[in-house]
Every structure is written in C-alpha cells, then in structure tokens.
Scaffold this motif. Structure first.
Motif, PDB file in Angstrom:
ATOM      1  N   HIS A  31       0.853  -1.190   0.000  1.00 57.93           N
ATOM      2  CA  HIS A  31       0.000   0.000   0.000  1.00 57.93           C
ATOM      3  C   HIS A  31       0.891   1.244   0.000  1.00 57.93           C
ATOM      4  O   HIS A  31       2.080   1.157   0.295  1.00 57.93           O
ATOM      5  CB  HIS A  31      -0.928   0.006   1.219  1.00 57.93           C
ATOM      6  N   GLN A  32       0.319   2.381  -0.333  1.00 59.91           N
ATOM      7  CA  GLN A  32       1.074   3.630  -0.344  1.00 59.91           C
ATOM      8  C   GLN A  32       1.409   4.024   1.089  1.00 59.91           C
ATOM      9  O   GLN A  32       0.567   3.977   1.971  1.00 59.91           O
ATOM     10  CB  GLN A  32       0.262   4.741  -1.032  1.00 59.91           C
ATOM     11  N   MET A  33       2.653   4.410   1.312  1.00 57.65           N
ATOM     12  CA  MET A  33       3.105   4.790   2.650  1.00 57.65           C
ATOM     13  C   MET A  33       2.777   6.244   2.957  1.00 57.65           C
ATOM     14  O   MET A  33       2.726   7.083   2.066  1.00 57.65           O
ATOM     15  CB  MET A  33       4.626   4.619   2.768  1.00 57.65           C
ATOM     16  N   ALA A  34       2.609   6.508   4.233  1.00 60.03           N
ATOM     17  CA  ALA A  34       2.453   7.865   4.741  1.00 60.03           C
ATOM     18  C   ALA A  34       3.609   8.137   5.711  1.00 60.03           C
ATOM     19  O   ALA A  34       4.404   7.236   6.007  1.00 60.03           O
ATOM     20  CB  ALA A  34       1.117   8.007   5.459  1.00 60.03           C
ATOM     21  N   GLN A  35       3.688   9.342   6.234  1.00 57.22           N
ATOM     22  CA  GLN A  35       4.776   9.674   7.158  1.00 57.22           C
ATOM     23  C   GLN A  35       4.715   8.848   8.427  1.00 57.22           C
ATOM     24  O   GLN A  35       5.744   8.529   9.009  1.00 57.22           O
ATOM     25  CB  GLN A  35       4.767  11.164   7.479  1.00 57.22           C
ATOM     26  N   THR A  36       3.523   8.467   8.849  1.00 56.73           N
ATOM     27  CA  THR A  36       3.425   7.624  10.049  1.00 56.73           C
ATOM     28  C   THR A  36       4.017   6.242   9.790  1.00 56.73           C
ATOM     29  O   THR A  36       4.622   5.650  10.680  1.00 56.73           O
ATOM     30  CB  THR A  36       1.962   7.492  10.522  1.00 56.73           C
ATOM     31  N   CYS A  37       3.847   5.738   8.577  1.00 62.17           N
ATOM     32  CA  CYS A  37       4.452   4.452   8.199  1.00 62.17           C
ATOM     33  C   CYS A  37       5.973   4.561   8.238  1.00 62.17           C
ATOM     34  O   CYS A  37       6.660   3.675   8.749  1.00 62.17           O
ATOM     35  CB  CYS A  37       4.019   4.020   6.804  1.00 62.17           C
ATOM     36  N   GLU A  38       6.491   5.646   7.681  1.00 67.23           N
ATOM     37  CA  GLU A  38       7.940   5.863   7.664  1.00 67.23           C
ATOM     38  C   GLU A  38       8.498   5.851   9.082  1.00 67.23           C
ATOM     39  O   GLU A  38       9.502   5.190   9.359  1.00 67.23           O
ATOM     40  CB  GLU A  38       8.258   7.192   6.987  1.00 67.23           C
ATOM     41  N   LYS A  39       7.845   6.560   9.980  1.00 65.68           N
ATOM     42  CA  LYS A  39       8.315   6.627  11.365  1.00 65.68           C
ATOM     43  C   LYS A  39       8.276   5.254  12.020  1.00 65.68           C
ATOM     44  O   LYS A  39       9.223   4.851  12.701  1.00 65.68           O
ATOM     45  CB  LYS A  39       7.465   7.618  12.152  1.00 65.68           C
ATOM     46  N   LYS A  40       7.194   4.519  11.818  1.00 61.64           N
ATOM     47  CA  LYS A  40       7.052   3.179  12.414  1.00 61.64           C
ATOM     48  C   LYS A  40       8.125   2.232  11.887  1.00 61.64           C
ATOM     49  O   LYS A  40       8.726   1.466  12.640  1.00 61.64           O
ATOM     50  CB  LYS A  40       5.653   2.632  12.129  1.00 61.64           C
ATOM     51  N   ILE A  41       8.390   2.288  10.591  1.00 58.09           N
ATOM     52  CA  ILE A  41       9.409   1.427   9.983  1.00 58.09           C
ATOM     53  C   ILE A  41      10.793   1.761  10.532  1.00 58.09           C
ATOM     54  O   ILE A  41      11.525   0.879  10.984  1.00 58.09           O
ATOM     55  CB  ILE A  41       9.372   1.552   8.447  1.00 58.09           C
ATOM     56  N   LYS A  42      11.151   3.041  10.505  1.00 60.79           N
ATOM     57  CA  LYS A  42      12.485   3.436  10.979  1.00 60.79           C
ATOM     58  C   LYS A  42      12.664   3.157  12.464  1.00 60.79           C
ATOM     59  O   LYS A  42      13.736   2.730  12.892  1.00 60.79           O
ATOM     60  CB  LYS A  42      12.732   4.917  10.691  1.00 60.79           C
ATOM     61  N   GLY A  50      22.130  -6.181  12.729  1.00 56.63           N
ATOM     62  CA  GLY A  50      22.875  -5.958  11.501  1.00 56.63           C
ATOM     63  C   GLY A  50      22.440  -4.766  10.679  1.00 56.63           C
ATOM     64  O   GLY A  50      23.136  -4.359   9.758  1.00 56.63           O
ATOM     65  N   VAL A  51      21.285  -4.185  10.964  1.00 52.15           N
ATOM     66  CA  VAL A  51      20.786  -3.050  10.184  1.00 52.15           C
ATOM     67  C   VAL A  51      21.614  -1.813  10.517  1.00 52.15           C
ATOM     68  O   VAL A  51      21.756  -1.433  11.673  1.00 52.15           O
ATOM     69  CB  VAL A  51      19.287  -2.786  10.450  1.00 52.15           C
ATOM     70  N   SER A  52      22.167  -1.190   9.479  1.00 50.37           N
ATOM     71  CA  SER A  52      22.996  -0.001   9.698  1.00 50.37           C
ATOM     72  C   SER A  52      22.389   1.266   9.108  1.00 50.37           C
ATOM     73  O   SER A  52      22.763   2.368   9.502  1.00 50.37           O
ATOM     74  CB  SER A  52      24.399  -0.213   9.130  1.00 50.37           C
ATOM     75  N   ASN A  53      21.453   1.125   8.172  1.00 52.74           N
ATOM     76  CA  ASN A  53      20.850   2.313   7.572  1.00 52.74           C
ATOM     77  C   ASN A  53      19.483   1.960   6.975  1.00 52.74           C
ATOM     78  O   ASN A  53      19.310   0.890   6.399  1.00 52.74           O
ATOM     79  CB  ASN A  53      21.755   2.883   6.475  1.00 52.74           C
ATOM     80  N   ILE A  54      18.534   2.900   7.145  1.00 56.67           N
ATOM     81  CA  ILE A  54      17.195   2.732   6.575  1.00 56.67           C
ATOM     82  C   ILE A  54      16.822   4.031   5.879  1.00 56.67           C
ATOM     83  O   ILE A  54      16.824   5.088   6.496  1.00 56.67           O
ATOM     84  CB  ILE A  54      16.143   2.430   7.660  1.00 56.67           C
ATOM     85  N   ASP A  55      16.551   3.941   4.587  1.00 49.69           N
ATOM     86  CA  ASP A  55      16.096   5.092   3.802  1.00 49.69           C
ATOM     87  C   ASP A  55      14.695   4.796   3.284  1.00 49.69           C
ATOM     88  O   ASP A  55      14.476   3.767   2.644  1.00 49.69           O
ATOM     89  CB  ASP A  55      17.017   5.373   2.614  1.00 49.69           C
ATOM     90  N   VAL A  56      13.764   5.707   3.555  1.00 43.59           N
ATOM     91  CA  VAL A  56      12.387   5.543   3.109  1.00 43.59           C
ATOM     92  C   VAL A  56      12.074   6.625   2.082  1.00 43.59           C
ATOM     93  O   VAL A  56      12.332   7.805   2.322  1.00 43.59           O
ATOM     94  CB  VAL A  56      11.406   5.636   4.299  1.00 43.59           C
ATOM     95  N   SER A  57      11.547   6.208   0.951  1.00 49.33           N
ATOM     96  CA  SER A  57      11.110   7.155  -0.076  1.00 49.33           C
ATOM     97  C   SER A  57       9.594   7.078  -0.189  1.00 49.33           C
ATOM     98  O   SER A  57       9.049   6.097  -0.722  1.00 49.33           O
ATOM     99  CB  SER A  57      11.748   6.829  -1.429  1.00 49.33           C
ATOM    100  N   LEU A  58       8.920   8.091   0.344  1.00 49.65           N
ATOM    101  CA  LEU A  58       7.462   8.129   0.246  1.00 49.65           C
ATOM    102  C   LEU A  58       7.025   8.299  -1.201  1.00 49.65           C
ATOM    103  O   LEU A  58       6.020   7.730  -1.630  1.00 49.65           O
ATOM    104  CB  LEU A  58       6.900   9.262   1.106  1.00 49.65           C
ATOM    105  N   LYS A  59       7.798   9.068  -1.955  1.00 48.58           N
ATOM    106  CA  LYS A  59       7.472   9.331  -3.360  1.00 48.58           C
ATOM    107  C   LYS A  59       7.484   8.035  -4.188  1.00 48.58           C
ATOM    108  O   LYS A  59       6.579   7.773  -4.970  1.00 48.58           O
ATOM    109  CB  LYS A  59       8.479  10.324  -3.938  1.00 48.58           C
ATOM    110  N   ASP A  60       8.538   7.215  -4.003  1.00 46.93           N
ATOM    111  CA  ASP A  60       8.672   5.975  -4.779  1.00 46.93           C
ATOM    112  C   ASP A  60       8.047   4.765  -4.092  1.00 46.93           C
ATOM    113  O   ASP A  60       8.039   3.673  -4.661  1.00 46.93           O
ATOM    114  CB  ASP A  60      10.153   5.684  -5.037  1.00 46.93           C
ATOM    115  N   ASN A  61       7.589   4.948  -2.851  1.00 44.21           N
ATOM    116  CA  ASN A  61       7.023   3.861  -2.050  1.00 44.21           C
ATOM    117  C   ASN A  61       8.027   2.717  -1.865  1.00 44.21           C
ATOM    118  O   ASN A  61       7.694   1.543  -2.017  1.00 44.21           O
ATOM    119  CB  ASN A  61       5.719   3.352  -2.676  1.00 44.21           C
ATOM    120  N   THR A  62       9.276   3.092  -1.559  1.00 49.39           N
ATOM    121  CA  THR A  62      10.323   2.094  -1.351  1.00 49.39           C
ATOM    122  C   THR A  62      11.045   2.326  -0.026  1.00 49.39           C
ATOM    123  O   THR A  62      11.103   3.442   0.478  1.00 49.39           O
ATOM    124  CB  THR A  62      11.374   2.114  -2.477  1.00 49.39           C
TER     125      THR A  62
END
Length: 102
Positions: A31-42, A50-62
């Motif tokens: 589904h299309q992400m919103a800013q709340t999704c980005e915050k929850k994911i990060k 092992g996770v060292s970096n997380i980049d969220v692109s709301l525009k590309d939904n990636t």
C-alpha cells in the motif's frame, strides 16, 4: 616452520573474520506509505540485528535497508516488516562495497 604455519593460519582466520560484507535491499509495501508508516518502519527496523541504515522514499514507495550479511538477510527483514504490520516485497538486493576497506 611451525611459526610460519601458525602465522599463516592466524592471517587466514583474521581474513575470514573481517570478510563479513554488507548488502542493501530495496523493498516496497502493498500500500502507499504515509509519514506515520515511515516513522514506524524506521523506529522498529533499526533494532533488527545488523541493520545499519534505513532510507524511506514516500514518493517511490520504497524502503532501502543496508545491513551486515552475517547478521541478517532480506527474508529476515520481510519477517520484521510483518511483525510491525506491513507486507513488504523484495525488489532487489545488491552488495555494498565498503570504501574504507580499500
């Protein structure tokens, strides 16, 4: 002769220990992400081993995640997405070249 052999074995073990590489996987959600999704994911996925970096692109939904190969993999990250209520699909995974090691 024993000292040379011992030195060779120690070098080989050191090389194996430091050989753990990094990968970068790109995911999309069903589904299309919103800013709340980005915050929850990060907020939640940064605690995965092992996770060292997380980049969220709301525009590309990636979501692009960089991680240590010896700690996790893309399938483990998909399970982590499910734990927080998201259905993620892997788009691609690439190896990351560590410029510091060269």
């Amino acid at each position: 002769m024993k000292k040379i052999l011992l030195a060779f074995v120690m070098c080989a073990i050191s090389a194996i220990a430091f050989a753990g590489g990094k990968s970068q996987s790109v995911f999309t959600l069903d589904h299309q992400m919103a800013q709340t999704c980005e915050k929850k994911i990060k907020t939640n996925l940064r605690y995965e081993k092992g996770v060292s970096n997380i980049d969220v692109s709301l525009k590309d939904n990636t979501i692009t995640i960089t991680y240590a190969d010896d700690k996790t993999d893309a399938q483990q990250l998909i399970k982590a997405f499910k734990k927080i209520g998201f259905n993620a699909e892997l788009i691609k995974t690439t190896q990351v070249v560590d410029k510091k090691k060269k």
